[in-house]
Write a protein that holds these residues in place. Structure first.
Motif, PDB file in Angstrom:
ATOM      1  N   GLU A 193       1.295  -1.397   0.133  1.00 37.27           N
ATOM      2  CA  GLU A 193      -0.135   0.053  -0.226  1.00 37.27           C
ATOM      3  C   GLU A 193       0.946   1.357   0.283  1.00 37.27           C
ATOM      4  O   GLU A 193       1.394   1.722   0.743  1.00 37.27           O
ATOM      5  CB  GLU A 193      -1.020  -0.155   1.321  1.00 37.27           C
ATOM      6  N   THR A 225      -1.815   3.667   5.002  1.00 33.11           N
ATOM      7  CA  THR A 225      -2.655   2.762   5.747  1.00 33.11           C
ATOM      8  C   THR A 225      -1.989   1.195   5.715  1.00 33.11           C
ATOM      9  O   THR A 225      -0.854   0.665   4.265  1.00 33.11           O
ATOM     10  CB  THR A 225      -4.142   2.482   4.852  1.00 33.11           C
ATOM     11  N   SER A 227      -2.505  -3.342   4.117  1.00 33.34           N
ATOM     12  CA  SER A 227      -3.959  -3.664   3.371  1.00 33.34           C
ATOM     13  C   SER A 227      -3.419  -5.040   2.444  1.00 33.34           C
ATOM     14  O   SER A 227      -2.424  -4.887   1.884  1.00 33.34           O
ATOM     15  CB  SER A 227      -4.736  -3.289   2.502  1.00 33.34           C
ATOM     16  N   LYS A 243      -8.638  -4.888   5.330  1.00 31.30           N
ATOM     17  CA  LYS A 243      -7.979  -4.724   5.965  1.00 31.30           C
ATOM     18  C   LYS A 243      -7.630  -4.115   6.920  1.00 31.30           C
ATOM     19  O   LYS A 243      -7.923  -4.715   7.908  1.00 31.30           O
ATOM     20  CB  LYS A 243      -8.523  -2.901   5.182  1.00 31.30           C
TER      21      LYS A 243
END
Length: 261
Positions: A193, A225, A227, A243
């Protein structure tokens, strides 16, 4: 990778942060009576940071397994600890005899750590777990406001703001079935990500020579983030992605070394 409970980790981080702050208070009175600082010329610097990141729990996630059922992937309530390394450089601009601005670029690496949690099927608790590995790398633009104490031992204190881009790699997902559970793993794919990241830091440095400064630093990083990719259920249908939420890190730099040219 070792994990600690929230209460235990807060006590440890508070203790480690309090030590340099107490040292700063002890040295401040001596700095107030020192000789005025003479004007300094602008120059370049190199820096490196070696320490540990304390990673907060990631986010629980619900993923449908079939048309009418789903699994909850619960985030672990404990913290993980992972080594961190930063290297960088830039330019020192003196705003006044005591105040300077350090501006530059830095590259940060957070070593792999394991994210683990429980799997709940349709709201029913189970003793099955999931685990995967996360690591992060970020390129940041840095701006540090540095106050020169003109103390023979404690050279300066500073505050830093960093903004940039991160790449968070999630890989190696697998399910650990508990006793009596023969459910197949969704086998979520590895995924990287890329996103916005920022950080804040405060610290102090001691003068070792005309060129070298070394000291501790406390950091907070939001590294974007995390994921995993899509998985497949037993019928082969794509599900997910899984996620993990934001990668928030409390960092403690055991050694922050700066070389001034």
């Amino acid at each position: 990778m070792p994990s600690y409970t929230l209460t235990h980790r807060i006590k440890q981080v508070t203790c480690l942060i309090s030590l340099p702050l107490l040292l700063l208070a002890a040295c401040s009175s001596q700095a107030a009576t020192s000789q005025p600082v003479s004007p300094q010329s602008n120059h370049w610097y190199l820096s490196s940071v070696l320490g540990y990141g304390v990673i907060g729990k990631l986010t629980s996630q619900r993923v449908p397994t079939n048309f009418d059922s789903s699994n909850d992937y619960l985030a672990d309530n404990s913290f993980s600890v992972s080594p961190l390394l930063s290297i960088g450089g830039g330019y020192i601009s003196h705003l006044s005899p005591r105040l300077a601005l350090h501006s530059g670029l830095s590259l940060h690496y957070l070593a792999p750590f394991n994210e683990t949690g429980a799997i709940t099927a349709d709201g029913v608790s189970s003793n099955s777990l999931y685990t995967y590995t996360v690591n992060s790398m970020a390129l940041m633009a840095d701006a540090s406001l540095v106050y020169q104490l003109n103390n023979p031992h404690l050279d300066n204190v500073y505050a830093r703001l960093s903004v940039g881009m991160s790449q968070n790699r999630a890989s190696g997902y697998h399910r650990i079935n508990g006793a009596g559970d023969a459910s197949p793993s969704m086998a979520f794919a590895n995924h990287t990500e890329t996103g916005f990241a920022y950080g804040l830091g405060i610290g102090m440095q001691f003068k070792l020579s005309a060129h070298w400064r070394v000291g501790p630093e406390y950091q907070y990083w939001n590294l974007g983030t995390v994921s995993l990719g899509q998985g497949k259920n037993i019928e082969g249908n794509a599900r997910g992605p899984l996620k993990g939420g934001s990668l928030n890190t409390q960092g403690l730099a055991i050694v922050h070394a700066t070389y001034r040219f």
